[in-house]
Design a protein around this motif. Structure first.
Motif, PDB file in Angstrom:
ATOM      1  N   SER A  21      19.496  67.219  15.486  1.00 16.60           N
ATOM      2  CA  SER A  21      20.005  65.922  15.073  1.00 16.60           C
ATOM      3  C   SER A  21      19.311  64.826  15.861  1.00 16.60           C
ATOM      4  O   SER A  21      18.969  65.012  17.035  1.00 16.60           O
ATOM      5  CB  SER A  21      21.517  65.851  15.294  1.00 16.60           C
ATOM      6  N   CYS A  22      19.092  63.698  15.219  1.00 18.69           N
ATOM      7  CA  CYS A  22      18.493  62.537  15.857  1.00 18.69           C
ATOM      8  C   CYS A  22      19.417  61.340  15.621  1.00 18.69           C
ATOM      9  O   CYS A  22      19.649  60.948  14.473  1.00 18.69           O
ATOM     10  CB  CYS A  22      17.113  62.255  15.273  1.00 18.69           C
ATOM     11  N   THR A  54      15.670  54.569   2.836  1.00 18.12           N
ATOM     12  CA  THR A  54      16.301  53.904   1.701  1.00 18.12           C
ATOM     13  C   THR A  54      16.387  54.811   0.481  1.00 18.12           C
ATOM     14  O   THR A  54      17.445  54.939  -0.131  1.00 18.12           O
ATOM     15  CB  THR A  54      15.534  52.624   1.330  1.00 18.12           C
ATOM     16  N   SER A  55      15.295  55.462   0.128  1.00 21.14           N
ATOM     17  CA  SER A  55      15.265  56.260  -1.102  1.00 21.14           C
ATOM     18  C   SER A  55      15.712  57.692  -0.900  1.00 21.14           C
ATOM     19  O   SER A  55      16.141  58.356  -1.845  1.00 21.14           O
ATOM     20  CB  SER A  55      13.854  56.266  -1.689  1.00 21.14           C
ATOM     21  N   GLY A  56      15.598  58.194   0.336  1.00 17.44           N
ATOM     22  CA  GLY A  56      15.906  59.593   0.599  1.00 17.44           C
ATOM     23  C   GLY A  56      14.777  60.550   0.251  1.00 17.44           C
ATOM     24  O   GLY A  56      14.950  61.771   0.366  1.00 17.44           O
ATOM     25  N   ARG A  57      13.648  60.037  -0.165  1.00 18.19           N
ATOM     26  CA  ARG A  57      12.521  60.907  -0.501  1.00 18.19           C
ATOM     27  C   ARG A  57      12.049  61.631   0.757  1.00 18.19           C
ATOM     28  O   ARG A  57      11.993  61.038   1.833  1.00 18.19           O
ATOM     29  CB  ARG A  57      11.380  60.103  -1.108  1.00 18.19           C
ATOM     30  N   THR A  58      11.676  62.901   0.580  1.00 19.41           N
ATOM     31  CA  THR A  58      11.300  63.726   1.727  1.00 19.41           C
ATOM     32  C   THR A  58       9.883  64.259   1.604  1.00 19.41           C
ATOM     33  O   THR A  58       9.349  64.412   0.490  1.00 19.41           O
ATOM     34  CB  THR A  58      12.269  64.912   1.875  1.00 19.41           C
ATOM     35  N   ARG A  72      19.522  62.708   5.949  1.00 15.71           N
ATOM     36  CA  ARG A  72      19.991  61.567   6.737  1.00 15.71           C
ATOM     37  C   ARG A  72      21.426  61.261   6.386  1.00 15.71           C
ATOM     38  O   ARG A  72      21.903  61.558   5.294  1.00 15.71           O
ATOM     39  CB  ARG A  72      19.121  60.330   6.481  1.00 15.71           C
ATOM     40  N   ASP A  73      22.094  60.650   7.356  1.00 12.49           N
ATOM     41  CA  ASP A  73      23.467  60.173   7.152  1.00 12.49           C
ATOM     42  C   ASP A  73      23.427  58.685   7.437  1.00 12.49           C
ATOM     43  O   ASP A  73      23.388  58.263   8.592  1.00 12.49           O
ATOM     44  CB  ASP A  73      24.427  60.910   8.093  1.00 12.49           C
ATOM     45  N   ALA A  75      25.641  56.368   7.140  1.00  6.79           N
ATOM     46  CA  ALA A  75      26.818  55.806   7.818  1.00  6.79           C
ATOM     47  C   ALA A  75      26.762  56.047   9.321  1.00  6.79           C
ATOM     48  O   ALA A  75      27.178  55.197  10.118  1.00  6.79           O
ATOM     49  CB  ALA A  75      28.093  56.395   7.239  1.00  6.79           C
ATOM     50  N   LYS A  76      26.235  57.217   9.705  1.00  5.11           N
ATOM     51  CA  LYS A  76      26.198  57.556  11.133  1.00  5.11           C
ATOM     52  C   LYS A  76      24.857  57.243  11.769  1.00  5.11           C
ATOM     53  O   LYS A  76      24.682  57.424  12.975  1.00  5.11           O
ATOM     54  CB  LYS A  76      26.511  59.044  11.308  1.00  5.11           C
ATOM     55  N   ASN A  77      23.880  56.796  10.965  1.00  2.71           N
ATOM     56  CA  ASN A  77      22.527  56.532  11.476  1.00  2.71           C
ATOM     57  C   ASN A  77      21.930  57.760  12.163  1.00  2.71           C
ATOM     58  O   ASN A  77      21.402  57.675  13.284  1.00  2.71           O
ATOM     59  CB  ASN A  77      22.524  55.342  12.448  1.00  2.71           C
ATOM     60  N   THR A  78      22.039  58.893  11.511  1.00  9.72           N
ATOM     61  CA  THR A  78      21.466  60.109  12.064  1.00  9.72           C
ATOM     62  C   THR A  78      20.545  60.781  11.050  1.00  9.72           C
ATOM     63  O   THR A  78      20.717  60.627   9.836  1.00  9.72           O
ATOM     64  CB  THR A  78      22.557  61.116  12.471  1.00  9.72           C
ATOM     65  N   VAL A  79      19.596  61.507  11.582  1.00 11.25           N
ATOM     66  CA  VAL A  79      18.697  62.321  10.775  1.00 11.25           C
ATOM     67  C   VAL A  79      18.784  63.743  11.294  1.00 11.25           C
ATOM     68  O   VAL A  79      18.729  63.965  12.507  1.00 11.25           O
ATOM     69  CB  VAL A  79      17.241  61.823  10.868  1.00 11.25           C
ATOM     70  N   ALA A  80      18.946  64.675  10.411  1.00 11.81           N
ATOM     71  CA  ALA A  80      19.086  66.074  10.795  1.00 11.81           C
ATOM     72  C   ALA A  80      17.904  66.884  10.282  1.00 11.81           C
ATOM     73  O   ALA A  80      17.286  66.545   9.263  1.00 11.81           O
ATOM     74  CB  ALA A  80      20.384  66.650  10.244  1.00 11.81           C
ATOM     75  N   LEU A  81      17.597  67.949  11.013  1.00 12.46           N
ATOM     76  CA  LEU A  81      16.591  68.909  10.578  1.00 12.46           C
ATOM     77  C   LEU A  81      17.228  70.283  10.621  1.00 12.46           C
ATOM     78  O   LEU A  81      17.470  70.819  11.710  1.00 12.46           O
ATOM     79  CB  LEU A  81      15.354  68.850  11.462  1.00 12.46           C
ATOM     80  N   GLN A  82      17.548  70.824   9.460  1.00  3.48           N
ATOM     81  CA  GLN A  82      18.094  72.175   9.372  1.00  3.48           C
ATOM     82  C   GLN A  82      16.931  73.143   9.300  1.00  3.48           C
ATOM     83  O   GLN A  82      16.103  73.065   8.387  1.00  3.48           O
ATOM     84  CB  GLN A  82      18.973  72.301   8.119  1.00  3.48           C
ATOM     85  N   MET A  83      16.884  74.054  10.260  1.00  4.51           N
ATOM     86  CA  MET A  83      15.770  74.998  10.355  1.00  4.51           C
ATOM     87  C   MET A  83      16.291  76.416  10.137  1.00  4.51           C
ATOM     88  O   MET A  83      17.100  76.903  10.934  1.00  4.51           O
ATOM     89  CB  MET A  83      15.091  74.873  11.725  1.00  4.51           C
TER      90      MET A  83
END
Length: 131
Positions: A21-22, A54-58, A72-73, A75-83
């Protein structure tokens, strides 16, 4: 001042999973890209994945496509990387970074991985995958 703080690293066996998580703070991230890079001992930093806020494109590196998922979330201003399906070669320090697209727009999908175009970086979190 933008701050990026990573968490979630650790030691896992090959085939296992981890979720990084970031937490991003200091501004709103509309028109930014937030991404993950990694650096293994003795190797250059390499791109893992990025998401357009903004777009959610990955975008993903070929080496992790189908195994890793970035999200990304807002509301929480977080970015996650599920590995998932981790391999020993995934062992590295993982860094969160953000890129201001209004100044450095993506020129191509490959350009999403241009580390020199990312403006802010976190301190990194260690991921170790044992065989």
């Amino acid at each position: 001042q933008v701050q990026l703080v990573e968490s979630g690293g650790g030691l896992v066996q090959a085939g296992g999973s981890l979720r990084l998580s970031c937490a991003a703070s200091g501004r709103t991230f509309n028109n930014y890209a937030l991404g993950w890079f990694r650096q293994a001992p003795g190797k250059e930093r390499e791109f893992v994945a990025t998401i357009l806020w903004t777009s959610g494109r990955t975008y993903y590196a070929d080496s992790v496509k189908g195994r890793f998922t970035i999200s990304r979330d807002n509301a929480k201003n977080t970015v996650a990387l599920q590995m998932n399906s981790l391999k020993p070669e995934d062992t590295a320090v993982y860094y969160c970074a953000c890129r201001r697209l209004s100044l450095r727009p993506l020129q191509s999908p490959r350009d999403a991985g241009s580390s020199n175009k990312y403006d802010y970086w976190g301190q990194g979190t260690q991921v170790t995958v044992s065989s």
